[in-house]
Design a protein around this motif. Structure first.
Motif, short mmCIF file in Angstrom:
data_model
loop_
_atom_site.label_atom_id
_atom_site.label_comp_id
_atom_site.label_asym_id
_atom_site.label_seq_id
_atom_site.Cartn_x
_atom_site.Cartn_y
_atom_site.Cartn_z
N LEU A 144 0.81 -1.21 0.00
CA LEU A 144 0.00 0.00 0.00
C LEU A 144 0.85 1.26 0.00
O LEU A 144 0.41 2.31 -0.49
N GLN A 145 2.06 1.19 0.54
CA GLN A 145 2.95 2.36 0.46
C GLN A 145 3.33 2.62 -1.00
O GLN A 145 3.43 3.77 -1.43
N LEU A 146 3.55 1.55 -1.74
CA LEU A 146 3.86 1.70 -3.16
C LEU A 146 2.63 2.19 -3.93
O LEU A 146 2.76 2.92 -4.92
N VAL A 147 1.44 1.80 -3.49
CA VAL A 147 0.22 2.34 -4.09
C VAL A 147 0.16 3.85 -3.88
O VAL A 147 -0.20 4.61 -4.79
N PRO A 172 8.52 5.25 -13.14
CA PRO A 172 8.82 6.01 -11.91
C PRO A 172 8.80 5.14 -10.66
O PRO A 172 9.64 5.30 -9.77
N LEU A 173 7.85 4.21 -10.61
CA LEU A 173 7.76 3.33 -9.44
C LEU A 173 8.97 2.40 -9.38
O LEU A 173 9.50 2.12 -8.30
N LEU A 174 9.43 1.92 -10.53
CA LEU A 174 10.61 1.06 -10.58
C LEU A 174 11.86 1.80 -10.10
O LEU A 174 12.67 1.26 -9.35
N VAL A 175 12.00 3.05 -10.51
CA VAL A 175 13.15 3.85 -10.09
C VAL A 175 13.09 4.09 -8.59
O VAL A 175 14.11 3.94 -7.87
N ALA A 176 11.92 4.47 -8.09
CA ALA A 176 11.78 4.72 -6.64
C ALA A 176 12.07 3.45 -5.85
O ALA A 176 12.72 3.49 -4.80
N TYR A 185 19.29 -1.41 2.10
CA TYR A 185 20.29 -2.47 2.19
C TYR A 185 21.58 -1.91 2.78
O TYR A 185 22.24 -2.55 3.60
N SER A 186 21.95 -0.70 2.39
CA SER A 186 23.21 -0.11 2.82
C SER A 186 23.16 0.39 4.25
O SER A 186 24.09 0.14 5.03
N SER A 187 22.10 1.07 4.62
CA SER A 187 22.08 1.81 5.90
C SER A 187 21.17 1.23 6.95
O SER A 187 21.24 1.63 8.12
N GLY A 188 20.27 0.31 6.59
CA GLY A 188 19.38 -0.26 7.58
C GLY A 188 18.42 0.76 8.16
O GLY A 188 17.98 1.69 7.47
N LEU A 189 18.12 0.63 9.46
CA LEU A 189 17.10 1.47 10.08
C LEU A 189 17.53 2.92 10.21
O LEU A 189 16.70 3.81 10.35
N ARG A 190 18.83 3.18 10.15
CA ARG A 190 19.30 4.56 10.24
C ARG A 190 18.79 5.41 9.08
O ARG A 190 18.59 6.62 9.23
N ALA A 191 18.60 4.80 7.90
CA ALA A 191 18.14 5.57 6.74
C ALA A 191 16.74 6.14 6.96
O ALA A 191 16.56 7.37 6.87
N PRO A 192 15.72 5.33 7.26
CA PRO A 192 14.41 5.93 7.51
C PRO A 192 14.38 6.84 8.73
O PRO A 192 13.61 7.80 8.77
N ALA A 193 15.23 6.55 9.74
CA ALA A 193 15.25 7.41 10.93
C ALA A 193 15.74 8.81 10.57
O ALA A 193 15.18 9.82 11.02
N LEU A 194 16.77 8.90 9.73
CA LEU A 194 17.31 10.21 9.34
C LEU A 194 16.36 10.93 8.38
O LEU A 194 16.11 12.13 8.53
N ALA A 350 5.75 7.54 2.10
CA ALA A 350 5.71 6.15 1.62
C ALA A 350 7.05 5.48 1.81
O ALA A 350 7.13 4.32 2.23
N LEU A 351 8.13 6.19 1.52
CA LEU A 351 9.46 5.58 1.53
C LEU A 351 9.93 5.25 2.94
O LEU A 351 10.57 4.21 3.16
#
Length: 531
Positions: A144-147, A172-176, A185-194, A350-351
């Motif tokens: 649903l976030q991708l929706v 656009p959805l494929l790029v996102a 994959y690179s940053s884990g939970l720190r990415a969404p937290a920042l 969404a991201l």
């Protein structure tokens, strides 16, 4: 909706900014020499009150919230405001129960709720049921976030229903997706937290500006509510009614009450929600956040008001889809640069939760399937690697789901997910407060009974075309008014658990148990005890 270069440029600039932040986050507040899985999946369990505030806010208020809540108001009127008491319920319950759970998680090293249930009850079957329920409830939520992203791309005029060519529609959805998968994959939970810092800040700016500017342009709140009432009375949005709730029962007070209550009780059982909680520094941090996070509920009330404003403004959603109501309202009321900022805020909404959901799903698979059922000892490095790979694979699955199936299937499955995840509540509550009374076999039987009944009851609810899984409310015997199916399933679950636990205590131990006790006595004393 038509393409606007200024809107698109602002949107892309902000998305590039948060993409860079996502990759930089891998080195943000990173400890040295810590557990690798804790570092990647839980940010080292070191997020204080300030970071946790934004992380949980990013987790709770997703693109689906910003689009679907006003869409429900746009389609069915005041019923859509059920999300306000829902938020109040979840924060109150979180304040009561989560601090103790987080304290245990820090002390015992829990990464998932399944870790907690396994430790408290020692049942691999119950743990497996909790794991599979969490995965099945998370995947449609992620879809649903991708929706929500697809709606924003369509509103920009670069994808979604705005494009006739399938490649341009999905590109656009494929790029996102690719960007999201890479920095997660690179940053884990720190990415969404920042990223949540930017996401929440922009969301506050957009929503506050909307509730100030739009009423001025529409003649005040009196004119807005009068116009919205006339539009609903005239049935202007009848064709756009969402498939997840029957308008005929949506106005029933029992539906409003039980949906708010059930949704509130279920939220912190979702794997992605508990991941954000376990990443906090400790029980004190969680308690502080549960006491101040209700401020977000004010923002949520303003978001729901956007649906009323869209009705008053006479918005006609693209393709009759009410999810386009808010993007079209913003495009009609604000200059292009501000619309780009608003669309970027919704895309970030969404991201951020999508990244946390993918991490949570990866943790469940690596920790509670791969590690628990492996024949050989699993290293932390191997466990972390599996979690990272699975976090990408679940995004691929969600992407395929969105691109190949009608989004109504995602809505229906997400409704089922809410019914299913609430059935894990007895195991969590009994595990927190008393393991002596609750029998692990009774808990498993109750969970399976609740899931089976909830699925069957949801299957019986038909859409206007007669298809199954048309909603999440039904009449439960012996009631005469419809209620949220998850609540009736939970009542059955608790009944089976309590009765099963009483029977388990009443039945004499089996000969196998007696032999086990005898063996334990021999191992301790060297001689069998007299009986």
């Amino acid at each position: 909706m038509s393409f606007n270069a200024v809107t698109f440029a602002v949107f892309v600039a902000l998305l590039l900014l948060i993409t860079g932040m996502g990759f930089v986050a891998s080195r943000w507040r990173r400890a040295t020499g810590g557990n690798e899985l804790d570092e990647w999946a839980l940010g080292g369990r070191a997020f204080g009150p300030f970071v946790t505030w934004f992380l949980l806010g990013g987790d709770l208020y997703s693109a689906y919230t910003l689009i679907a809540v006003p869409a429900a108001v746009f389609s069915m009127g005041a019923f859509g405001f059920y999300s306000i008491p829902n938020a109040i319920v979840l924060y109150a319950l979180g304040f009561l129960f989560l601090p103790k759970l987080v304290a245990l998680a820090h002390r015992r090293g829990y990464v998932t709720l399944t870790d907690f249930v396994n430790d408290r009850f020692g049942s691999r079957a119950l743990g497996l049921a909790i794991t599979l329920t969490g995965l099945l409830a998370t995947l449609p939520y992620l879809a649903l976030q991708l929706v929500g992203l697809e709606v924003i791309f369509g509103s920009l005029g670069i994808g979604g229903s705005a494009a006739t060519n399938w490649f341009l529609r999905d590109l656009p959805l494929l790029v996102a997706f690719g960007v999201l998968a890479a920095y997660t994959y690179s940053s884990g939970l720190r990415a969404p937290a920042l990223i949540a810092f930017v996401k929440d800040g922009l969301t506050y700016v957009v929503v506050i500006a909307a509730v100030v500017v739009i009423p001025i342009r529409l003649g005040g709140f009196g004119a807005i509510f009068g116009g919205a009432s006339d539009a609903l009375r005239a049935g202007a949005t009848a064709a756009a009614a969402p498939p997840n709730l029957d308008p005929a029962v949506a106005v029933n007070p029992s539906v409003y009450l039980t949906l708010a209550l059930g949704s509130g009780m279920a939220f912190f059982l979702y794997p992605h929600a508990i991941t954000g909680v376990f990443a906090s520094r400790g029980a004190k941090t969680v308690r502080r956040n549960m006491s101040v996070l209700p401020v977000y509920t004010v923002l949520l009330g303003f978001v729901a008001l956007l649906g009323v404003m869209a009705l008053a403004a006479g918005i006609k959603p693209v393709g009759g889809n009410p999810q386009y109501a808010v993007p079209q309202l913003l495009a009609q009321m604000f200059p292009p640069w501000f619309v780009g900022l608003a669309f970027a805020a919704i895309a970030m909404s969404a991201l951020v939760p999508a990244a946390i959901m993918a991490i949570a799903a990866g943790n469940l698979v690596s920790r509670n399937l791969y590690r628990q059922f492996a024949r050989r000892p699993v290293s932390v490095e191997s466990e972390t690697r599996v979690s990272k790979v699975v976090s990408v694979l679940v995004k691929v699955g969600a992407l395929v789901f969105v691109l190949t199936l009608d989004t109504r299937f995602a809505l229906n499955l997400q409704l089922l997910g809410g019914i299913w995840i609430l059935q894990t509540l007895p195991a969590v509550l009994f595990g927190l407060f008393t393991t002596r009374f609750a029998d692990r076999r009774a808990l498993l039987a109750g969970l399976l009974a609740g899931v089976a009944y909830g699925t069957w009851a949801a299957y019986q609810v038909k859409t206007a075309s007669g298809a199954p899984f048309g909603g999440s409310t039904a009449v439960a015997y012996p009631l005469t008014s419809p209620i949220y199916i998850a609540i009736s399933a939970l009542v059955l679950n608790l009944l089976v658990t309590v009765v099963g636990s009483v029977l388990a205590r009443a039945v004499p131990p089996t000969r196998r148990r007696e032999r086990q006790c005898l063996q334990e006595s021999v191992s301790v004393t060297g001689t069998p005890s007299a009986s």
